[in-house]
Scaffold this motif. Structure first.
Motif, PDB file in Angstrom:
ATOM      1  N   ILE A  23      52.586  15.931  -2.786  1.00 29.88           N
ATOM      2  CA  ILE A  23      53.478  15.888  -1.615  1.00 29.88           C
ATOM      3  C   ILE A  23      52.948  14.917  -0.562  1.00 29.88           C
ATOM      4  N   LEU A  24      51.621  14.968  -0.313  1.00 29.76           N
ATOM      5  CA  LEU A  24      51.021  14.086   0.695  1.00 29.76           C
ATOM      6  C   LEU A  24      51.248  12.616   0.353  1.00 29.76           C
ATOM      7  N   SER A  25      51.102  12.284  -0.939  1.00 30.09           N
ATOM      8  CA  SER A  25      51.260  10.899  -1.357  1.00 30.09           C
ATOM      9  C   SER A  25      52.734  10.505  -1.444  1.00 30.09           C
ATOM     10  N   LYS A  26      53.570  11.417  -1.942  1.00 32.06           N
ATOM     11  CA  LYS A  26      54.984  11.130  -2.105  1.00 32.06           C
ATOM     12  C   LYS A  26      55.647  10.823  -0.769  1.00 32.06           C
ATOM     13  N   ASN A  28      54.003   9.714   1.843  1.00 38.71           N
ATOM     14  CA  ASN A  28      53.165   8.735   2.550  1.00 38.71           C
ATOM     15  C   ASN A  28      52.517   9.315   3.810  1.00 38.71           C
ATOM     16  N   MET A  29      52.081  10.562   3.698  1.00 35.33           N
ATOM     17  CA  MET A  29      51.479  11.231   4.852  1.00 35.33           C
ATOM     18  C   MET A  29      49.998  10.881   5.010  1.00 35.33           C
ATOM     19  N   VAL A  30      49.307  10.698   3.876  1.00 34.82           N
ATOM     20  CA  VAL A  30      47.868  10.386   3.898  1.00 34.82           C
ATOM     21  C   VAL A  30      47.577   9.330   2.836  1.00 34.82           C
ATOM     22  N   PRO A  31      46.993   8.178   3.209  1.00 34.26           N
ATOM     23  CA  PRO A  31      46.610   7.181   2.203  1.00 34.26           C
ATOM     24  C   PRO A  31      45.556   7.749   1.270  1.00 34.26           C
ATOM     25  N   LYS A  32      45.633   7.385  -0.004  1.00 40.41           N
ATOM     26  CA  LYS A  32      44.695   7.904  -1.000  1.00 40.41           C
ATOM     27  C   LYS A  32      43.248   7.533  -0.665  1.00 40.41           C
ATOM     28  N   ALA A  33      43.059   6.357  -0.073  1.00 42.30           N
ATOM     29  CA  ALA A  33      41.702   5.905   0.262  1.00 42.30           C
ATOM     30  C   ALA A  33      41.015   6.829   1.259  1.00 42.30           C
ATOM     31  N   TYR A  34      41.805   7.523   2.081  1.00 43.82           N
ATOM     32  CA  TYR A  34      41.227   8.442   3.053  1.00 43.82           C
ATOM     33  C   TYR A  34      40.552   9.636   2.380  1.00 43.82           C
ATOM     34  N   ILE A  35      40.877   9.851   1.122  1.00 51.50           N
ATOM     35  CA  ILE A  35      40.275  10.977   0.391  1.00 51.50           C
ATOM     36  C   ILE A  35      39.258  10.485  -0.636  1.00 51.50           C
ATOM     37  N   ASN A  36      39.640   9.474  -1.450  1.00 50.76           N
ATOM     38  CA  ASN A  36      38.714   9.101  -2.522  1.00 50.76           C
ATOM     39  C   ASN A  36      37.455   8.385  -2.027  1.00 50.76           C
ATOM     40  N   LYS A  37      37.525   7.648  -0.912  1.00 49.78           N
ATOM     41  CA  LYS A  37      36.319   6.964  -0.432  1.00 49.78           C
ATOM     42  C   LYS A  37      35.296   7.934   0.156  1.00 49.78           C
ATOM     43  N   PRO A  38      35.687   8.876   1.025  1.00 44.72           N
ATOM     44  CA  PRO A  38      34.700   9.872   1.482  1.00 44.72           C
ATOM     45  C   PRO A  38      34.148  10.703   0.324  1.00 44.72           C
ATOM     46  N   VAL A 195      38.403  20.717  -3.786  1.00 46.85           N
ATOM     47  CA  VAL A 195      39.731  20.579  -3.180  1.00 46.85           C
ATOM     48  C   VAL A 195      40.155  19.110  -3.158  1.00 46.85           C
ATOM     49  N   ALA A 196      39.231  18.234  -2.738  1.00 50.08           N
ATOM     50  CA  ALA A 196      39.547  16.805  -2.669  1.00 50.08           C
ATOM     51  C   ALA A 196      39.836  16.237  -4.052  1.00 50.08           C
ATOM     52  N   GLY A 197      39.061  16.675  -5.049  1.00 51.96           N
ATOM     53  CA  GLY A 197      39.271  16.197  -6.409  1.00 51.96           C
ATOM     54  C   GLY A 197      40.639  16.576  -6.951  1.00 51.96           C
ATOM     55  N   MET A 198      41.047  17.824  -6.746  1.00 54.80           N
ATOM     56  CA  MET A 198      42.368  18.257  -7.199  1.00 54.80           C
ATOM     57  C   MET A 198      43.477  17.541  -6.429  1.00 54.80           C
ATOM     58  N   THR A 199      43.231  17.267  -5.143  1.00 51.05           N
ATOM     59  CA  THR A 199      44.214  16.544  -4.333  1.00 51.05           C
ATOM     60  C   THR A 199      44.422  15.130  -4.862  1.00 51.05           C
ATOM     61  N   ILE A 200      43.318  14.475  -5.273  1.00 52.14           N
ATOM     62  CA  ILE A 200      43.389  13.133  -5.836  1.00 52.14           C
ATOM     63  C   ILE A 200      44.255  13.122  -7.102  1.00 52.14           C
ATOM     64  N   ILE A 201      44.105  14.158  -7.929  1.00 45.14           N
ATOM     65  CA  ILE A 201      44.920  14.238  -9.149  1.00 45.14           C
ATOM     66  C   ILE A 201      46.404  14.260  -8.775  1.00 45.14           C
ATOM     67  N   GLY A 202      46.749  15.116  -7.815  1.00 43.32           N
ATOM     68  CA  GLY A 202      48.140  15.216  -7.379  1.00 43.32           C
ATOM     69  C   GLY A 202      48.667  13.914  -6.810  1.00 43.32           C
ATOM     70  N   MET A 203      47.844  13.223  -6.028  1.00 42.24           N
ATOM     71  CA  MET A 203      48.259  11.961  -5.418  1.00 42.24           C
ATOM     72  C   MET A 203      48.480  10.872  -6.468  1.00 42.24           C
TER      73      MET A 203
END
Length: 312
Positions: A23-26, A28-38, A195-203
């Motif tokens: 949902i976040l990616s669909k 465009n609420m949060v760029p993926k880089a904001y999660i995968n880089k940290p 949590v971040a890892g599962m979020t990345i999968i969804g994104m």
């Protein structure tokens, strides 16, 4: 049924973040880089150092070698599948999908549910070998799906795992102990990383048209992956028993279950970071996670039955 209930109860909160990421990616609420880089540059390195310092030296020597060997040997069935089945997927992504096992994100809640807190110490030793492969050789493989071999090797030095594991080993050698507060920090980080890892999968799933997905294609790839992993783990544990015999029954049970674990989220994180075969990586992780939700508790129940009847 008890194993199934305990596993699902512990994993469900994390799995809920797959649709959250979608949902976040669909939208465009949060760029993926904001999660995968940290995740790649901050959270994982801190956890690596903490896990190295927590691990038992005696078990690291055996379990880390076995888990590293498992990942390395899993390249062989990947190559076979590529040539025999004429799989269109990039060979380096396929090799990594076979070699990556979700020891940390999936493993921590699973082992806690099935073996209690003692199982986490065993898992940490296994994680070190798996992470050594995944974050060095595995990262080079994923990078080769986009870059030349020389460029891919250079890219691996951008991944902080090398520096984190080196720091952890140095601190371990000098018997440096982290402050007690790090125990609480590590527990929180473990949750955040999962949590971040599962979020990345969804994104990574947002651009996939599920109606056009070849379910049989992915089923064949993952079925062969599971069978190959089980056979390789049985071989490695048998060799350990005959040549070393340094593990206890619970050590072997946890290591045996690793063969049924899904593909590590690292594949999606690295593919996302490198912008290479992201959709295929996400689909493989998603389907393998669903498969593992059935296979892991089934495998745990089988092991308990065999041990209870003194068959192993």
């Amino acid at each position: 049924m008890g194993a199934f209930k305990a596993l699902y109860f512990n994993l469900l909160p994390y799995l809920c973040f797959i649709p959250v990421g979608y949902i976040l990616s669909k939208r465009n609420m949060v760029p993926k880089a904001y999660i995968n880089k940290p995740l790649l540059f901050v959270l994982l390195p801190i956890l690596v150092v903490d896990k190295v310092l927590e691990a038992s030296i005696s078990n690291i020597a055996i379990l880390a070698v076995i888990s590293f060997s498992l990942s390395f040997l899993m390249q062989l069935p990947a190559v076979m599948v590529k040539h025999k089945m004429d799989v269109p997927m990039n060979i380096n992504i396929l090799k990594s999908s076979y070699a990556y096992f979700n020891v940390a994100f999936f493993g921590i809640p699973v082992v806690t549910a099935l073996f209690g807190e003692e199982g986490i110490t065993i898992l940490i030793c296994i994680y070190i070998g798996s992470a050594l492969y995944g974050n060095i050789l595995g990262y080079i493989q994923v990078a080769k799906s986009r870059y030349s071999t020389r460029k891919a090797v250079k890219e691996v030095f951008k991944v902080p795992f090398i520096y984190a594991i080196s720091l952890g080993v140095i601190l371990k050698i000098f018997n440096v102990e982290l402050p007690e507060v790090m125990g609480s920090v590590s527990s929180v980080l473990g949750v955040v990383v999962s949590v971040a890892g599962m979020t990345i999968i969804g994104m990574s799933l947002t651009n996939i048209k599920f109606g056009t997905v070849s379910w049989g294609y992915y089923a064949r790839i993952l079925s062969i992956r599971v069978l190959a992993a089980v056979l390789i783990v049985v071989l490695l544990l048998s060799l350990e028993f005959w040549l070393v015999d340094g593990l206890c029954s619970e050590d072997r049970q946890v290591m045996a279950l690793i063969s049924l674990f899904p593909i590590a989220v690292n594949l999606a994180v690295f593919a996302s970071f490198l912008k290479s075969w992201e959709e295929e990586a996400a689909l493989l992780i998603l389907f393998s996670t669903g498969l593992s939700l059935i296979l892991v508790p089934s495998g745990a129940a089988l092991l308990q039955f065999l041990i209870g009847h003194e068959m192993i």
